[in-house]
Write an enzyme that holds these catalytic residues in place. Structure first.
Site, PDB file in Angstrom:
ATOM      1  N   SER A 129       0.859  -1.185   0.000  1.00  0.00           N
ATOM      2  CA  SER A 129       0.000   0.000   0.000  1.00  0.00           C
ATOM      3  C   SER A 129       0.891   1.230   0.000  1.00  0.00           C
ATOM      4  CB  SER A 129      -0.877   0.024   1.252  1.00  0.00           C
ATOM      5  OG  SER A 129      -1.314   1.348   1.479  1.00  0.00           O
ATOM      6  N   HIS A 148      -1.210  -1.486  -4.311  1.00  0.00           N
ATOM      7  CA  HIS A 148      -2.465  -1.121  -3.646  1.00  0.00           C
ATOM      8  C   HIS A 148      -2.511   0.395  -3.435  1.00  0.00           C
ATOM      9  CE1 HIS A 148      -5.888  -2.101  -0.944  1.00  0.00           C
ATOM     10  NE2 HIS A 148      -5.430  -1.116  -0.186  1.00  0.00           N
ATOM     11  N   ASP A 192      -4.646   3.561  -2.060  1.00  0.00           N
ATOM     12  CA  ASP A 192      -5.726   3.920  -1.138  1.00  0.00           C
ATOM     13  C   ASP A 192      -6.241   5.324  -1.408  1.00  0.00           C
ATOM     14  OD1 ASP A 192      -5.930   1.658   0.778  1.00  0.00           O
ATOM     15  OD2 ASP A 192      -3.801   2.111   1.068  1.00  0.00           O
ATOM     16  N   MET A 226      -8.845   8.157  -0.349  1.00  0.00           N
ATOM     17  CA  MET A 226      -9.656   8.537   0.814  1.00  0.00           C
ATOM     18  C   MET A 226     -10.219   9.941   0.627  1.00  0.00           C
ATOM     19  SD  MET A 226      -7.067   7.298   3.764  1.00  0.00           S
ATOM     20  CE  MET A 226      -6.517   5.604   3.881  1.00  0.00           C
ATOM     21  N   HIS A 254      -8.238   0.968  -4.016  1.00  0.00           N
ATOM     22  CA  HIS A 254      -9.130   0.788  -2.869  1.00  0.00           C
ATOM     23  C   HIS A 254      -9.823   2.117  -2.579  1.00  0.00           C
ATOM     24  CE1 HIS A 254      -9.298  -0.165   1.764  1.00  0.00           C
ATOM     25  NE2 HIS A 254     -10.500  -0.092   1.219  1.00  0.00           N
ATOM     26  N   MET A 303     -11.976   4.415  -0.609  1.00  0.00           N
ATOM     27  CA  MET A 303     -12.626   4.688   0.682  1.00  0.00           C
ATOM     28  C   MET A 303     -13.309   6.042   0.544  1.00  0.00           C
ATOM     29  SD  MET A 303      -9.559   3.246   3.030  1.00  0.00           S
ATOM     30  CE  MET A 303      -8.438   3.305   1.639  1.00  0.00           C
ATOM     31  N   MET A 320     -11.238  -5.879   5.644  1.00  0.00           N
ATOM     32  CA  MET A 320     -10.392  -4.904   6.349  1.00  0.00           C
ATOM     33  C   MET A 320     -10.047  -5.462   7.728  1.00  0.00           C
ATOM     34  SD  MET A 320      -9.770  -2.358   4.389  1.00  0.00           S
ATOM     35  CE  MET A 320      -8.885  -1.392   5.631  1.00  0.00           C
ATOM     36  N   GLY A 374      -8.745   4.123   6.993  1.00  0.00           N
ATOM     37  CA  GLY A 374      -8.440   5.548   7.149  1.00  0.00           C
ATOM     38  C   GLY A 374      -6.967   5.853   7.334  1.00  0.00           C
ATOM     39  N   GLY A 380      -2.718   4.256   7.780  1.00  0.00           N
ATOM     40  CA  GLY A 380      -1.732   3.187   7.779  1.00  0.00           C
ATOM     41  C   GLY A 380      -1.158   3.043   9.186  1.00  0.00           C
ATOM     42  N   ASP A 390      -6.365  -6.339   4.404  1.00  0.00           N
ATOM     43  CA  ASP A 390      -5.703  -5.038   4.421  1.00  0.00           C
ATOM     44  C   ASP A 390      -5.701  -4.442   5.832  1.00  0.00           C
ATOM     45  OD1 ASP A 390      -4.835  -2.453   3.886  1.00  0.00           O
ATOM     46  OD2 ASP A 390      -6.544  -1.900   2.630  1.00  0.00           O
ATOM     47  N   GLY A 391      -4.499  -4.209   6.347  1.00  0.00           N
ATOM     48  CA  GLY A 391      -4.368  -3.505   7.616  1.00  0.00           C
ATOM     49  C   GLY A 391      -3.567  -4.271   8.650  1.00  0.00           C
TER      50      GLY A 391
HETATM   51  C1  DX5 Z   1      -6.044   1.699   5.597  1.00  0.00           C
HETATM   52  C2  DX5 Z   1      -5.594   1.363   4.209  1.00  0.00           C
HETATM   53  C3  DX5 Z   1      -4.458   0.434   4.150  1.00  0.00           C
HETATM   54  C4  DX5 Z   1      -3.196   0.918   4.822  1.00  0.00           C
HETATM   55  C5  DX5 Z   1      -2.458  -0.276   5.309  1.00  0.00           C
HETATM   56  O1  DX5 Z   1      -7.271   2.315   5.535  1.00  0.00           O
HETATM   57  O2  DX5 Z   1      -6.656   0.792   3.475  1.00  0.00           O
HETATM   58  O3  DX5 Z   1      -4.196  -0.005   2.826  1.00  0.00           O
HETATM   59  O4  DX5 Z   1      -2.373   1.694   4.025  1.00  0.00           O
HETATM   60  O5  DX5 Z   1      -1.353   0.128   6.020  1.00  0.00           O
HETATM   61  P1  DX5 Z   1      -0.609  -0.824   7.066  1.00  0.00           P
HETATM   62  O6  DX5 Z   1      -0.135  -2.005   6.304  1.00  0.00           O
HETATM   63  O7  DX5 Z   1       0.476   0.040   7.585  1.00  0.00           O
HETATM   64  O8  DX5 Z   1      -1.635  -1.199   8.118  1.00  0.00           O
HETATM   65 ZN    ZN Z   2      -6.250  -0.191   1.530  1.00  0.00          ZN
END
Ligand code: DX5
Ligand code: ZN
Length: 218
Positions: free
Chosen positions: A7, A32, A34, A36, A65, A67, A136, A141, A143, A174-175
């Site tokens: 990500s 990946h 993200d 947001m 992804h 969000m 998830m 939201g 990382g 993811d997460g």
């Molecule tokens: C969170 C994101 C993730 C995030 C994962 O909302 O969807 O993709 O970047 O980060 P890590 O691997 O650090 O939890």
């Molecule tokens: Zn993600």
């Protein structure tokens, strides 16, 4: 086939194209991304123009992804930006089925994400349409959060549902994934493993290689 999907949320945005090139060359087959909106989730990241500009960095699969609330409004933009997979959140759409069908109409693979508090059974009606389910394992939201342990049972339940339908559906998680738990998450049934901080903290090439080795198919 299993994929490590770094990500880029934890990448250095001042050189995002280079970062993507580096991790793809190191062996990451899926990138990946993200997106947001500061509304569905309390954070803002980047949108279609940024994805379009880094698309030149690699041929790897772009896994977008979303969000964002009512993603149906922006699907074409992300397709044009170079998305190979577009994942929408169950919780963010008035009409989930219509949104997934619109993604498919664009010739893009369709993913459906569920947040940690959403019952896994909600995905059932969509298993004939989707190409990927995203479970998830943190609240979306940000990382760098810790993996929610209860997610393992949810992944197993989703895997069982996927096995009951006769279609190829990827299972992404993811997460909070890193070297300490990536094998456990894979054993629970995931084949696309997202890792943000675990890849972009320290040496990216070494991290990608180490994590990829841990999930390599027999
Ligand atoms: C969170 C994101 C993730 C995030 C994962 O909302 O969807 O993709 O970047 O980060 P890590 O691997 O650090 O939890
Ligand atoms: Zn993600």
């Amino acid at each position: 086939m299993n994929y490590l999907a770094p990500s880029v949320l934890s990448a250095d945005f001042s050189m995002l194209g280079k970062e993507i090139e580096t991790i793809a060359k190191a062996g990451a087959g899926v990138i990946h991304l993200d997106v947001m909106d500061g509304n569905f989730v309390p954070n803002i990241s980047f949108g279609a123009p940024v994805i379009a500009s880094v698309r030149k960095s690699t041929e790897a699969i772009f896994d977008v992804h979303l969000m964002i609330d009512e993603p149906i409004r922006y699907l074409e933009d992300f397709k044009k930006a170079g998305a190979d997979i577009i994942t929408i959140h169950y919780e963010a759409c008035k009409d989930v089925e219509l949104t997934l069908n619109e993604i498919k109409k664009l010739g893009v693979k369709a993913g459906l994400a569920i947040s940690p508090d959403t019952p896994v059974d909600v995905i059932k009606p969509f298993l004939e349409i989707v190409d990927m389910i995203l479970v998830m394992s943190v609240y979306p939201g940000f990382g760098g959060q810790s993996f929610i342990t209860e997610s393992l049972e949810r992944i197993k339940a989703v895997k069982t549902m996927i096995c009951d339908v006769n279609r190829e559906i990827w299972l992404e998680v993811d997460g909070g994934i890193g070297a300490a738990n990536i094998e456990t998450v894979m054993q629970a049934g995931a084949n696309v493993l997202v890792a943000g901080s675990a890849v972009f903290k320290g040496n990216r090439v070494e991290n990608v290689k180490e994590l990829s080795k841990m999930i390599a198919d027999e």
